[in-house]
Motif scaffolding. Sequence first.
Motif, PDB file in Angstrom:
ATOM      1  N   ASN A 224      -6.126 101.418 113.347  1.00 11.78           N
ATOM      2  CA  ASN A 224      -6.619 100.270 112.590  1.00 11.78           C
ATOM      3  C   ASN A 224      -6.417 100.542 111.103  1.00 11.78           C
ATOM      4  N   TYR A 225      -6.094  99.491 110.361  1.00 10.63           N
ATOM      5  CA  TYR A 225      -5.947  99.671 108.914  1.00 10.63           C
ATOM      6  C   TYR A 225      -6.856  98.698 108.167  1.00 10.63           C
ATOM      7  N   LYS A 226      -7.274  99.139 106.975  1.00 14.20           N
ATOM      8  CA  LYS A 226      -8.028  98.296 106.053  1.00 14.20           C
ATOM      9  C   LYS A 226      -7.494  98.547 104.656  1.00 14.20           C
ATOM     10  N   GLN A 234     -13.027  94.879 100.665  1.00 11.68           N
ATOM     11  CA  GLN A 234     -11.974  94.846 101.673  1.00 11.68           C
ATOM     12  C   GLN A 234     -11.192  93.547 101.544  1.00 11.68           C
ATOM     13  N   GLU A 237      -7.148  93.611 106.771  1.00 13.80           N
ATOM     14  CA  GLU A 237      -7.380  94.526 107.883  1.00 13.80           C
ATOM     15  C   GLU A 237      -6.489  94.120 109.046  1.00 13.80           C
ATOM     16  N   THR A 239      -4.430  95.894 113.003  1.00 15.15           N
ATOM     17  CA  THR A 239      -4.172  96.981 113.939  1.00 15.15           C
ATOM     18  C   THR A 239      -2.684  97.260 114.009  1.00 15.15           C
ATOM     19  N   GLU A 260      -6.556 102.420 104.216  1.00 17.87           N
ATOM     20  CA  GLU A 260      -7.266 103.312 105.134  1.00 17.87           C
ATOM     21  C   GLU A 260      -6.694 103.148 106.531  1.00 17.87           C
TER      22      GLU A 260
END
Length: 276
Positions: A224-226, A234, A237, A239, A260
């Motif tokens: 997963n990315y953010k 944020q 976001e 996947t 992230e």
Amino acid sequence: MKKTTSLKLSKQLAKYGALTVAIAGVADASGQISYTNIDPDFSGGVGGEYFLDLDNNGTNDFRIFHNNASSASSAAILISPLTASNDVLGTSGGTYAYPFVLNSGDVISSGGSAWNNNGFSGGFQSLNYGSSCSIGNWCGVTDGFIGLRFNIGGSTHYGWARLDVPTDNSTAWTIKDMAYNQTANQSILAGQQTLSVETTIFNDVKIVALNKSIGLYNLTDTANYKLFSMTGKQVLEGTVTDNTYVIEANTVASGVYIIELIDVNSKATIRKKVVL
């Protein structure tokens, strides 16, 4: 490769993949494990106590102690969270809660089945109660781990402490070491002292930022990315399921961001700065 951007841009990103640091302005923003070796080990007998200051900021987070009861049948080794926001992982109870004995490698996270704070206002949590350990999970335990959750500046952090606790609690009990994950809300494994799992999983990952797109290369598992602004907001976001992936960031303003990545299986986390 998942096709989320133009072929021309994909080729540009691939071309500059080896220049990740130069192009993206990457600086390692990964979290760390803060580990404290209690040397020599603390040995506490009847009436002994030890204060855990996991983040070494001068404020104690937990107290582990022997209650110095006059009767052996009511003697106990206990743990007390020292603020209302600190908790211990264990079984719940009416007046008391009983901390679990964790094994090395057990996950300590928000997914724990029972986090308790009875020690703040309604009694203490018993590791070992009674002369023959009539109550509690810590009966004759060597190198057991206790799961801890505590607050730093309004954020939740997870940690552990390693103890030896005898069946007969009139004899010496020992505290050996402790650690916590410096990244807020991120799990830690019982006994974990470094983020070696992150090194293994993300060691070969390349992150390239170019023309409002972020290229991710050499991913080995679903992640997963953010994307966060430098103020902590944020902004994106999603996947990632492919070895190579391009994140479109056309909607965000130009500037410096934090990307992230969280491995979905191990929960290993890496953060990098990118310039968009």
